[in-house]
Design an enzyme around this catalytic site. Structure first.
Site, PDB file in Angstrom:
ATOM      1  CB  ALA A  81      -0.309   0.284   0.673  1.00  0.00           C
ATOM      2  N   GLY A 140       1.030  -4.559   1.618  1.00  0.00           N
ATOM      3  CA  GLY A 140      -0.320  -5.114   0.419  1.00  0.00           C
ATOM      4  C   GLY A 140      -0.315  -5.942  -0.842  1.00  0.00           C
ATOM      5  CD  GLU A 161      -2.091  -7.892   3.093  1.00  0.00           C
ATOM      6  OE1 GLU A 161      -1.664  -6.598   2.813  1.00  0.00           O
ATOM      7  OE2 GLU A 161      -2.781  -7.946   4.370  1.00  0.00           O
TER       8      GLU A 161
HETATM    9  N1  DAK Z   1       4.580   3.079  -0.881  1.00  0.00           N
HETATM   10  C1  DAK Z   1       5.018   4.473  -0.991  1.00  0.00           C
HETATM   11  N2  DAK Z   1       5.615   3.998  -1.766  1.00  0.00           N
HETATM   12  C2  DAK Z   1       7.123   3.635  -2.190  1.00  0.00           C
HETATM   13  C3  DAK Z   1       6.272   2.144  -1.949  1.00  0.00           C
HETATM   14  C4  DAK Z   1       5.349   2.334  -0.667  1.00  0.00           C
HETATM   15  N3  DAK Z   1       5.167   1.233  -0.518  1.00  0.00           N
HETATM   16  N4  DAK Z   1       7.733   1.318  -2.280  1.00  0.00           N
HETATM   17  C5  DAK Z   1       8.386   2.046  -2.613  1.00  0.00           C
HETATM   18  N5  DAK Z   1       7.943   3.202  -2.595  1.00  0.00           N
HETATM   19  C6  DAK Z   1       8.752   4.032  -3.335  1.00  0.00           C
HETATM   20  C7  DAK Z   1       9.967   4.827  -2.948  1.00  0.00           C
HETATM   21  O1  DAK Z   1       9.149   5.699  -2.307  1.00  0.00           O
HETATM   22  C8  DAK Z   1      11.042   5.679  -4.312  1.00  0.00           C
HETATM   23  O2  DAK Z   1      10.525   6.835  -4.408  1.00  0.00           O
HETATM   24  P1  DAK Z   1      11.343   8.113  -4.539  1.00  0.00           P
HETATM   25  O3  DAK Z   1      11.746   8.208  -2.770  1.00  0.00           O
HETATM   26  O4  DAK Z   1      12.306   7.373  -5.396  1.00  0.00           O
HETATM   27  O5  DAK Z   1      10.651   9.438  -4.879  1.00  0.00           O
HETATM   28  C9  DAK Z   1      10.853   4.550  -5.669  1.00  0.00           C
HETATM   29  O6  DAK Z   1       9.354   4.101  -4.921  1.00  0.00           O
HETATM   30  C10 DAK Z   1      11.421   3.482  -5.388  1.00  0.00           C
HETATM   31  O7  DAK Z   1      11.812   2.879  -4.472  1.00  0.00           O
HETATM   32  P2  DAK Z   1      13.291   3.047  -2.877  1.00  0.00           P
HETATM   33  O8  DAK Z   1      13.520   3.753  -3.692  1.00  0.00           O
HETATM   34  O9  DAK Z   1      13.465   2.290  -2.000  1.00  0.00           O
HETATM   35  O10 DAK Z   1      13.676   1.242  -4.041  1.00  0.00           O
HETATM   36  P3  DAK Z   1      15.057   0.169  -3.788  1.00  0.00           P
HETATM   37  O11 DAK Z   1      14.598  -0.716  -4.827  1.00  0.00           O
HETATM   38  O12 DAK Z   1      15.824   0.843  -2.650  1.00  0.00           O
HETATM   39  O13 DAK Z   1      13.920  -0.928  -1.883  1.00  0.00           O
HETATM   40  C11 DAK Z   1      12.012  -1.663  -1.503  1.00  0.00           C
HETATM   41  C12 DAK Z   1      12.492  -1.686  -3.055  1.00  0.00           C
HETATM   42  C13 DAK Z   1      10.421  -2.407  -2.089  1.00  0.00           C
HETATM   43  C14 DAK Z   1      12.533  -2.526  -0.661  1.00  0.00           C
HETATM   44  C15 DAK Z   1      11.823  -0.591  -1.144  1.00  0.00           C
HETATM   45  O14 DAK Z   1      11.080   0.183  -1.470  1.00  0.00           O
HETATM   46  C16 DAK Z   1      10.588  -0.676   0.493  1.00  0.00           C
HETATM   47  O15 DAK Z   1      10.598  -1.354   1.336  1.00  0.00           O
HETATM   48  N6  DAK Z   1       8.725  -0.066  -0.122  1.00  0.00           N
HETATM   49  C17 DAK Z   1       8.233  -0.906   1.055  1.00  0.00           C
HETATM   50  C18 DAK Z   1       8.044  -2.124   1.384  1.00  0.00           C
HETATM   51  C19 DAK Z   1       6.353  -1.795   2.438  1.00  0.00           C
HETATM   52  O16 DAK Z   1       6.678  -1.755   3.299  1.00  0.00           O
HETATM   53  N7  DAK Z   1       5.287  -2.332   1.950  1.00  0.00           N
HETATM   54  C20 DAK Z   1       4.070  -2.733   2.917  1.00  0.00           C
HETATM   55  C21 DAK Z   1       3.499  -0.604   3.429  1.00  0.00           C
HETATM   56  S1  DAK Z   1       1.850  -1.114   4.158  1.00  0.00           S
HETATM   57  C22 DAK Z   1      -5.464  -2.115   4.204  1.00  0.00           C
HETATM   58  C23 DAK Z   1      -5.209  -3.320   2.943  1.00  0.00           C
HETATM   59  C24 DAK Z   1      -4.066  -2.371   2.683  1.00  0.00           C
HETATM   60  C25 DAK Z   1      -2.710  -2.540   3.503  1.00  0.00           C
HETATM   61  C26 DAK Z   1      -3.193  -1.748   4.939  1.00  0.00           C
HETATM   62  C27 DAK Z   1      -4.784  -2.134   4.811  1.00  0.00           C
HETATM   63  N8  DAK Z   1      -6.893  -1.969   3.654  1.00  0.00           N
HETATM   64  C28 DAK Z   1      -7.713  -3.031   2.682  1.00  0.00           C
HETATM   65  C29 DAK Z   1      -7.252  -1.520   5.297  1.00  0.00           C
HETATM   66  C30 DAK Z   1      -1.500  -3.137   3.131  1.00  0.00           C
HETATM   67  C31 DAK Z   1      -0.578  -2.081   4.245  1.00  0.00           C
HETATM   68  C32 DAK Z   1       1.022  -2.093   3.164  1.00  0.00           C
HETATM   69  O17 DAK Z   1       1.374  -3.037   1.944  1.00  0.00           O
END
Ligand code: DAK
Length: 259
Positions: A67, A110, A113
């Site tokens: 997400a 997400g 998921e």
């Molecule tokens: N959200 C927003 N931006 C994201 C992102 C994310 N999840 N993942 C990556 N980006 C963006 C980065 O901020 C970066 O943007 P800029 O800085 O260039 O503006 C760009 O994408 C490239 O990312 P990185 O520079 O970080 O790239 P790397 O290759 O170094 O790293 C990575 C890739 C995937 C390991 C890293 O980006 C990362 O850790 N991302 C976050 C992963 C994460 O924590 N995902 C879980 C998010 S919480 C719900 C439904 C769903 C959910 C909740 C509730 N309901 C139905 C109520 C789900 C929640 C989640 O998913």
């Protein structure tokens, strides 16, 4: 259909539709608009009689990094209730036609998921699955604790959810999270081949069979067996069942019409 964050092709091949997530700079992070677009596209494709199987992909590089954290960062609990992103996930669950997730690169949070809400997963050799929400101070909210646990068992699900460790494609295959691993450059081609094996079956029987398999997660064995039997009987109301059995007896390929 015109969308901002996804591309839709209702006939990528005969009876096979494609939805491609398209926010490449943000690694296909699932913002609300994108998820609403996925919901709307699924509704349309589920009603389109020419479509029998739907493929959901993020393309060759990344499936979805979760997400959109930037969009969620300052939300309050009540914002989360009011936004009700669950309605989008509910639509995926309600889709009667089979959905195949075609996953390359990250499928995180997400994104993981979303893939698990689909019916099957074809992974490229670069795929990485994970529920890293714990690292940003929260936890899975769209089925991660439930679907992952049912798919891979308690011990591994607990580890992945509590540490945020990623699973490689090979590990995901070994633990039964994905159906198949293919080279990244062949992902769509191989997913299409996989989808074609389903698209050539009776669409009526496919829908009833999908519903019966999913029912296994929500019912006791006895209830599930009764549900299955009724759907089995129901297939005998279809022209496709008559055609399928006649074709077998006449030693020819069946021509299923979805009637
Ligand atoms: N959200 C927003 N931006 C994201 C992102 C994310 N999840 N993942 C990556 N980006 C963006 C980065 O901020 C970066 O943007 P800029 O800085 O260039 O503006 C760009 O994408 C490239 O990312 P990185 O520079 O970080 O790239 P790397 O290759 O170094 O790293 C990575 C890739 C995937 C390991 C890293 O980006 C990362 O850790 N991302 C976050 C992963 C994460 O924590 N995902 C879980 C998010 S919480 C719900 C439904 C769903 C959910 C909740 C509730 N309901 C139905 C109520 C789900 C929640 C989640 O998913």
């Amino acid at each position: 259909m015109s969308f901002e964050f996804i591309k839709v092709n209702p006939q990528l091949e005969k009876h096979i539709a494609l939805i491609e997530l398209h926010r490449p700079k943000e690694l296909n992070a699932l913002n609300r608009q994108l998820m609403l677009e996925v919901r709307d596209a699924l509704r349309v494709l589920d009603e389109d009689e020419s479509v029998r199987v739907i493929i959901l992909t993020g393309g060759e590089k990344v499936f979805a990094a979760g997400a959109d954290i930037k969009q969620m960062a300052n939300a309050t609990a009540i914002d989360m209730v009011n936004i009700d992103q669950f309605s989008t996930w509910d639509q995926i669950k309600k889709t009667k036609k089979p959905i195949i997730a075609s996953v390359s690169g990250f499928a995180l949070g997400g994104g993981c998921e979303l893939a698990m809400t689909c019916d099957m997963i074809i992974a490229s050799d670069t795929a990485k699955f994970g529920q890293p929400e714990i690292k940003i101070g929260t936890m899975p909210g769209a089925g991660g604790t439930q679907r992952l646990t049912r798919a891979v068992g308690k011990a591994l699900a607990m580890e992945l959810v509590l540490t945020g460790r990623f699973l490689s494609a090979e590990e995901a295959l070994n633990v039964g999270l994905v159906n198949k691993i293919v080279p990244a450059e062949l992902l769509i081609f191989e997913t299409l081949r996989f989808a074609a094996d389903i698209a050539k079956q009776s669409p009526v029987a496919v829908k009833l069979a999908k519903e019966s398999v999913l029912n296994a997660f929500n019912s006791s064995l006895d209830e599930g067996l009764i549900f299955e039997r009724k759907n089995f009987y129901l297939t005998f109301a279809s022209e496709d069942q008559k055609e399928g059995m006649a074709a077998f007896v006449e030693k020819r390929a069946p021509d299923f019409k979805g009637k």
